[in-house]
Motif scaffolding. Structure first.
Motif, PDB file in Angstrom:
ATOM      1  N   LEU A   1       0.825  -1.203   0.000  1.00 16.25           N
ATOM      2  CA  LEU A   1       0.000   0.000   0.000  1.00 16.25           C
ATOM      3  C   LEU A   1       0.866   1.263   0.000  1.00 16.25           C
ATOM      4  CD1 LEU A   1      -2.790  -1.058   2.557  1.00 16.25           C
ATOM      5  CD2 LEU A   1      -2.978  -0.820   0.069  1.00 16.25           C
ATOM      6  N   LEU A   2       1.985   1.235   0.741  1.00 15.85           N
ATOM      7  CA  LEU A   2       2.857   2.412   0.793  1.00 15.85           C
ATOM      8  C   LEU A   2       3.544   2.641  -0.549  1.00 15.85           C
ATOM      9  CD1 LEU A   2       4.416   1.966   4.356  1.00 15.85           C
ATOM     10  CD2 LEU A   2       2.696   3.638   3.643  1.00 15.85           C
ATOM     11  N   TYR A   3       4.015   1.631  -1.231  1.00 15.13           N
ATOM     12  CA  TYR A   3       4.687   1.764  -2.530  1.00 15.13           C
ATOM     13  C   TYR A   3       3.729   2.280  -3.580  1.00 15.13           C
ATOM     14  CZ  TYR A   3       8.670  -0.781  -0.621  1.00 15.13           C
ATOM     15  OH  TYR A   3       9.740  -1.189   0.125  1.00 15.13           O
ATOM     16  N   ASN A   4       2.511   1.872  -3.531  1.00 12.63           N
ATOM     17  CA  ASN A   4       1.544   2.326  -4.536  1.00 12.63           C
ATOM     18  C   ASN A   4       1.185   3.797  -4.356  1.00 12.63           C
ATOM     19  OD1 ASN A   4       1.445  -0.205  -5.704  1.00 12.63           O
ATOM     20  ND2 ASN A   4      -0.238  -0.907  -4.359  1.00 12.63           N
ATOM     21  N   ASP A   5       1.273   4.307  -3.125  1.00 15.43           N
ATOM     22  CA  ASP A   5       0.884   5.690  -2.867  1.00 15.43           C
ATOM     23  C   ASP A   5       2.023   6.693  -3.180  1.00 15.43           C
ATOM     24  OD1 ASP A   5      -1.576   4.774  -2.121  1.00 15.43           O
ATOM     25  OD2 ASP A   5      -1.156   4.802   0.063  1.00 15.43           O
ATOM     26  N   GLU A   6       3.271   6.268  -3.158  1.00 13.69           N
ATOM     27  CA  GLU A   6       4.409   7.183  -3.382  1.00 13.69           C
ATOM     28  C   GLU A   6       4.564   7.481  -4.878  1.00 13.69           C
ATOM     29  OE1 GLU A   6       7.876   5.483  -1.744  1.00 13.69           O
ATOM     30  OE2 GLU A   6       7.258   5.758   0.356  1.00 13.69           O
ATOM     31  N   PRO A   7       5.001   8.786  -5.215  1.00 13.29           N
ATOM     32  CA  PRO A   7       5.234   9.137  -6.643  1.00 13.29           C
ATOM     33  C   PRO A   7       6.371   8.281  -7.214  1.00 13.29           C
ATOM     34  CG  PRO A   7       5.068  11.104  -5.283  1.00 13.29           C
ATOM     35  CD  PRO A   7       5.130   9.950  -4.344  1.00 13.29           C
ATOM     36  N   GLU A   8       6.295   8.047  -8.557  1.00 10.30           N
ATOM     37  CA  GLU A   8       7.279   7.168  -9.185  1.00 10.30           C
ATOM     38  C   GLU A   8       8.645   7.838  -9.286  1.00 10.30           C
ATOM     39  OE1 GLU A   8       5.763   6.006 -12.921  1.00 10.30           O
ATOM     40  OE2 GLU A   8       4.090   4.818 -12.086  1.00 10.30           O
ATOM     41  N   GLU A   9       8.694   9.213  -9.446  1.00 12.61           N
ATOM     42  CA  GLU A   9       9.994   9.861  -9.644  1.00 12.61           C
ATOM     43  C   GLU A   9      10.775   9.945  -8.348  1.00 12.61           C
ATOM     44  OE1 GLU A   9       6.696  12.801  -9.040  1.00 12.61           O
ATOM     45  OE2 GLU A   9       7.148  11.158 -10.441  1.00 12.61           O
ATOM     46  N   GLU A  10      10.113   9.783  -7.204  1.00 13.74           N
ATOM     47  CA  GLU A  10      10.812   9.852  -5.935  1.00 13.74           C
ATOM     48  C   GLU A  10      11.413   8.506  -5.582  1.00 13.74           C
ATOM     49  OE1 GLU A  10       8.330  11.324  -2.906  1.00 13.74           O
ATOM     50  OE2 GLU A  10       7.943  13.281  -3.873  1.00 13.74           O
ATOM     51  N   GLU A  11      12.533   8.538  -4.932  1.00 13.73           N
ATOM     52  CA  GLU A  11      13.162   7.285  -4.496  1.00 13.73           C
ATOM     53  C   GLU A  11      12.380   6.758  -3.304  1.00 13.73           C
ATOM     54  OE1 GLU A  11      17.444   5.631  -2.868  1.00 13.73           O
ATOM     55  OE2 GLU A  11      17.225   7.718  -3.493  1.00 13.73           O
ATOM     56  N   PRO A  12      11.934   5.470  -3.337  1.00 12.50           N
ATOM     57  CA  PRO A  12      11.110   4.938  -2.247  1.00 12.50           C
ATOM     58  C   PRO A  12      11.921   4.827  -0.967  1.00 12.50           C
ATOM     59  CG  PRO A  12      11.713   3.189  -3.760  1.00 12.50           C
ATOM     60  CD  PRO A  12      12.189   4.477  -4.385  1.00 12.50           C
ATOM     61  N   ALA A  13      11.234   5.122   0.136  1.00  6.70           N
ATOM     62  CA  ALA A  13      11.850   4.968   1.457  1.00  6.70           C
ATOM     63  C   ALA A  13      11.907   3.487   1.812  1.00  6.70           C
ATOM     64  CB  ALA A  13      11.025   5.726   2.500  1.00  6.70           C
ATOM     65  N   PRO A  14      12.825   3.093   2.704  1.00  6.69           N
ATOM     66  CA  PRO A  14      12.902   1.676   3.071  1.00  6.69           C
ATOM     67  C   PRO A  14      11.587   1.221   3.715  1.00  6.69           C
ATOM     68  CG  PRO A  14      14.242   3.005   4.551  1.00  6.69           C
ATOM     69  CD  PRO A  14      13.806   3.927   3.437  1.00  6.69           C
ATOM     70  N   GLY A  15      11.090   0.036   3.215  1.00 10.14           N
ATOM     71  CA  GLY A  15       9.827  -0.496   3.725  1.00 10.14           C
ATOM     72  C   GLY A  15      10.032  -1.345   4.983  1.00 10.14           C
ATOM     73  N   LEU A  16       8.864  -1.771   5.488  1.00 11.57           N
ATOM     74  CA  LEU A  16       8.905  -2.647   6.687  1.00 11.57           C
ATOM     75  C   LEU A  16       9.625  -3.964   6.388  1.00 11.57           C
ATOM     76  CD1 LEU A  16       5.244  -2.135   7.991  1.00 11.57           C
ATOM     77  CD2 LEU A  16       7.323  -0.970   8.742  1.00 11.57           C
ATOM     78  N   ARG A  17       9.495  -4.405   5.151  1.00  7.81           N
ATOM     79  CA  ARG A  17      10.127  -5.672   4.784  1.00  7.81           C
ATOM     80  C   ARG A  17      11.642  -5.535   4.817  1.00  7.81           C
ATOM     81  NH1 ARG A  17       9.340 -10.783   5.439  1.00  7.81           N
ATOM     82  NH2 ARG A  17       9.701 -12.082   3.597  1.00  7.81           N
ATOM     83  N   ASP A  18      12.132  -4.388   4.451  1.00  4.17           N
ATOM     84  CA  ASP A  18      13.579  -4.185   4.473  1.00  4.17           C
ATOM     85  C   ASP A  18      14.103  -4.180   5.903  1.00  4.17           C
ATOM     86  OD1 ASP A  18      13.511  -3.996   1.716  1.00  4.17           O
ATOM     87  OD2 ASP A  18      13.171  -1.827   1.760  1.00  4.17           O
ATOM     88  N   LEU A  19      13.292  -3.654   6.805  1.00  4.10           N
ATOM     89  CA  LEU A  19      13.715  -3.607   8.202  1.00  4.10           C
ATOM     90  C   LEU A  19      13.527  -4.965   8.926  1.00  4.10           C
ATOM     91  CD1 LEU A  19      12.131  -0.139   9.134  1.00  4.10           C
ATOM     92  CD2 LEU A  19      14.495  -0.618   8.466  1.00  4.10           C
ATOM     93  N   PHE A  20      12.609  -5.765   8.422  1.00  9.91           N
ATOM     94  CA  PHE A  20      12.306  -7.079   9.037  1.00  9.91           C
ATOM     95  C   PHE A  20      12.381  -8.135   7.921  1.00  9.91           C
ATOM     96  CE2 PHE A  20       9.685 -10.264  11.187  1.00  9.91           C
ATOM     97  CZ  PHE A  20      10.172 -10.171  12.491  1.00  9.91           C
ATOM     98  N   PRO A  21      13.612  -8.520   7.530  1.00  8.05           N
ATOM     99  CA  PRO A  21      13.771  -9.289   6.282  1.00  8.05           C
ATOM    100  C   PRO A  21      13.462 -10.799   6.399  1.00  8.05           C
ATOM    101  CG  PRO A  21      15.914  -8.886   7.284  1.00  8.05           C
ATOM    102  CD  PRO A  21      14.909  -8.166   8.140  1.00  8.05           C
ATOM    103  N   ARG A  22      13.333 -11.366   7.569  1.00  8.33           N
ATOM    104  CA  ARG A  22      13.105 -12.818   7.687  1.00  8.33           C
ATOM    105  C   ARG A  22      11.763 -13.225   7.037  1.00  8.33           C
ATOM    106  NH1 ARG A  22      17.424 -16.032   8.671  1.00  8.33           N
ATOM    107  NH2 ARG A  22      18.715 -15.150  10.342  1.00  8.33           N
ATOM    108  N   THR A  23      11.840 -14.374   6.322  1.00  5.58           N
ATOM    109  CA  THR A  23      10.624 -14.905   5.676  1.00  5.58           C
ATOM    110  C   THR A  23      10.115 -16.116   6.466  1.00  5.58           C
ATOM    111  OG1 THR A  23      11.839 -16.411   4.231  1.00  5.58           O
ATOM    112  CG2 THR A  23      11.475 -14.140   3.437  1.00  5.58           C
ATOM    113  N   SER A  24       8.849 -16.450   6.221  1.00  6.57           N
ATOM    114  CA  SER A  24       8.250 -17.603   6.919  1.00  6.57           C
ATOM    115  C   SER A  24       8.912 -18.904   6.490  1.00  6.57           C
ATOM    116  CB  SER A  24       6.743 -17.650   6.627  1.00  6.57           C
ATOM    117  OG  SER A  24       6.518 -17.740   5.213  1.00  6.57           O
TER     118      SER A  24
END
Length: 695
Positions: free
Chosen positions: A664-687
């Motif tokens: 939801l956060l990636y879809n709301d940010e403008p495309e020309e701006e560099e995306p901020a680090p998401g929650l997944r980047d901060l919590f990288p472990r997968t199930s």
């Protein structure tokens, strides 16, 4: 023959020189007509006629030749022969007439003689008629006397018993043999046939014969009754010949139900004394006559109570089997005949029948009752000795083993003697006494054990009092399993044992359980239940209790799973994330608020990720360490794996929320701006990684 006759006929020549065929000159025409008619008649004659043929055959037989002389003499010769034949006939009839004259004379003479004979016969008849009449009367009287004599002989032979037969029937000096039974059968037939005499006009004879035959039959039954009593005193049940005579005697005596029952009572009393003496001899090793036996007495093993009681019960069972097999020949083989005899006796003596008696005689039931009565003395002595053993020992296990042993023999005796046997009351009494002693001993033991209850062992193993109780329970279960006889009542019968030997000790363990903290309390409870379950598992009659224990173990295991699950979430740091996400729904607005939560801010989420990485390498080992005092290692592994699985599910839930928030956060940010680090980047472990590390 006729051809030659006509061919040899010459043409006749008349005396005057003319032939018959040529008419004389000057003869009128009438002569010519006569000759013509003659010739016509000759020619018209049929030579096939029988008379002509007979005549020609006669002429041929005579050898007549067709010459003129022969033709002239033929008529004369024939007439002469006829005259000669008639003369011969007249001469013959003269001789016949002479013979008839002589016959007539003879007939006349015979008629005279017959008349004279008739006169003589008439005179003789007149003289002998009175004599014949008197002789006829005498002959008739003789026939009547002979008929009466035959009737008297038949009556005497059928309705009267001779003195010899009466002696055989009533005298005690005479043996009870085949002749006695034949005579008794004949006397009973006479008694039955007296009904014919009673049906006549003069009943005096029938009453006299009936009275006499009744006395003889009653005396015979009394003789048979006394003889059977004497035989019962020294009866050898192993002798088939004696058994055959006794069987027949009982079958006959059954026609007198009162005497028959008295004989059975006497026999039961005699056999009771015999079996009681034999049991006493088996116990002590000597009989009442102080004769030592070759085998060791049962009291030789009195120091072993269970064997002592078992030997006594085994002897009683063996004696019962032998007694039943021996007496079975008396009642079962001839049961129908005895039943018919008793029925006949009750019909002749209806006052002996009691109200409500539908079954006249049941051979099997009578046999069971008789054997039960024979064992009365043995049962009395067995009860005394067994109760002494039960009351003189305070070992609960011994009392229960004795109770099971008695129960086993009780079921065996039910099959032998039926459920209505009086002997079964003995076994019920002894079994109840042993069970009461068992319960009293168990209560004393429980009371002593409860006074020693303190705290649970440090290793959370079953306490000593439970171990001792389980050892006792195992011994009781083995005893119950080996001695029980009926499958239907196994489980119900063992519930009372569990109530006495297991439930109080599990109750003590429950008291110790309440004083422990989780997870030690559940580990301790499972260890105690597993120990009890291991003891009961081999026995099907404890299946309900095993299932109940399994359910209780499952409840405690569920508590341990929950404890391990909390340990995983708390130690890994996932618990904070789960608490924060508990208010988040699946709506977009709610998911967008996740980054704003304190626990999902970058610093906090990075710290949670680091804590998770530090937890995962030794997570399973650390979790298993919490349950190390649980004795079942497989259960430790299963509980830990179940908790780890639930932890993985929680992690998948957190992961799914993080991914949804990032999308939801990636879809709301403008495309020309560099995306901020998401929650997944901060919590990288997968199930997937989590499952691999916790597998």
């Amino acid at each position: 023959m006729s051809a030659s006759y006509f061919s040899e006929r010459p043409t006749p020549v008349s005396q005057d020189g003319f032939t018959p065929a040529s008419p004389a000159l000057g003869t009128p025409s009438r002569g010519a007509n006569a000759l013509s008619s003659r010739i016509t008649s000759v020619l018209s004659a049929s030579y096939a006629d029988l008379e002509i043929r007979d005549a020609l055959e006669t002429l041929d037989a005579r050898g007549v030749r067709n010459v003129a002389e022969t033709r002239r003499q033929l008529r004369l010769d024939v007439q002469r022969e006829v005259i000669q034949c008639n003369g011969g006939i007249v001469k013959d009839f003269g001789a016949i007439a002479e013979q008839l004259t002589r016959i007539g004379t003879a007939i006349t003479s015979l008629n005279q003689y017959c008349a004279e004979m008739r006169s003589h016969i008439a005179a003789a008849t007149r003289e002998t008629a009175p004599v014949l009449e008197e002789a006829t009367g005498l002959i008739n009287q003789r026939k009547q006397v002979e008929t009466k004599q035959q009737i008297l002989s038949a009556f005497n032979s059928h309705f009267l018993i001779s003195d010899e037969e009466s002696t055989i029937l009533t005298s005690t000096a005479e043996p009870v043999d085949e002749e006695f039974f034949q005579t008794l059968t004949r006397a009973k037939k006479i008694h039955h046939d007296c009904q014919v005499l009673l049906g006549t006009e003069d009943q005096r004879l029938g009453l006299e014969v009936l009275e006499k035959s009744s006395k003889q039959i009653n005396a015979a039954y009394q003789k048979l009754y006394r003889w059977i009593q004497r035989e019962f005193k020294t009866l050898d049940l192993e002798n088939p010949q004696i058994n055959a005579s006794i069987r027949r005697s009982l079958r006959v005596l059954a026609e007198r139900p009162a005497l028959f029952q008295n004989c059975l009572d006497f026999f039961a009393e005699a056999r009771e004394n015999i079996l009681s003496d034999a049991f006493y001899a088996a116990l002590t090793g000597s009989t009442s006559e102080t004769q030592n036996l070759a085998t060791k007495p049962i009291e030789f093993h009195a120091h072993d109570p269970l064997r002592y009681v078992g030997d006594m019960l085994a002897w009683a069972h063996s004696a019962t089997v032998s007694e039943r097999e021996a007496l079975e020949v008396l009642f079962i083989s001839d049961g129908d005949e005895i039943k018919r005899s008793i029925q006949a006796g009750l019909e002749s003596e209806p006052w002996l029948r009691t109200e409500g008696d539908e079954e006249v005689f049941d051979g099997k039931k009578a046999l069971n009752q008789l054997v039960s009565r024979d064992l009365t003395g043995v049962a009395r002595l067995l009860r005394q000795r067994t109760e002494q053993v039960i009351q003189s020992h305070d070992d609960a296990t011994l009392a229960y083993k004795i109770a099971n042993l008695i129960g086993f023999y009780k079921n065996t005796f039910v099959k032998l003697l039926g459920a209505d046997s009086e002997v079964l009351e003995l076994f019920s009494t002894l079994e109840g006494s042993a069970m009461r002693q068992f319960r009293a001993n168990m209560r004393d033991y429980v009371a002593a054990a409860q006074s020693d209850l303190a705290v649970a062992p440090t290793d959370l193993s079953p306490p000593d009092f439970l171990e001792e109780a389980l050892q006792m329970l195992e011994a009781l279960a083995k005893s119950y399993d080996t001695s029980i006889a009926t499958v239907d009542s196994q489980e119900d019968g063992f519930q009372s044992v569990l109530a006495e030997t297991l439930d109080p000790f599990l109750g003590g363990c429950e008291n110790l359980y309440k004083g422990l903290q989780a997870p030690n309390s559940d580990v301790f409870a499972i260890n105690c239940l597993l120990a009890a379950k291991a003891v009961l598992s081999p026995y099907s009659f404890a299946s309900d209790r095993i299932i109940e224990m399994g359910d209780t173990i499952g409840e405690h295991a569920a508590k341990l799973i929950e404890y391990q699950h909390q340990y995983f979430t708390r130690t890994s740091g996932l618990n904070n994330l789960l608490e924060a996400l508990s208010v988040i729904t699946d709506s977009s607005e709610s998911l967008k608020t996740i980054p704003e939560l304190d626990t999902f801010k970058p610093e906090a989420l990075i710290a949670a990720s680091q804590q998770l990485d530090e937890f995962l390498p030794s997570a399973l080992i650390d979790a298993a360490e919490n349950l190390k005092r649980l004795r079942n290692r497989k259960m430790v592994q299963d509980i830990t794996e179940e908790a780890a699985g639930r932890f993985c599910e929680d992690f998948e839930f957190v992961e799914s929320k993080i991914l949804a928030a990032d999308n939801l956060l990636y879809n709301d940010e403008p495309e020309e701006e560099e995306p901020a680090p998401g929650l997944r980047d901060l919590f990288p472990r997968t199930s997937g990684e989590i499952r691999v590390l916790l597998s």
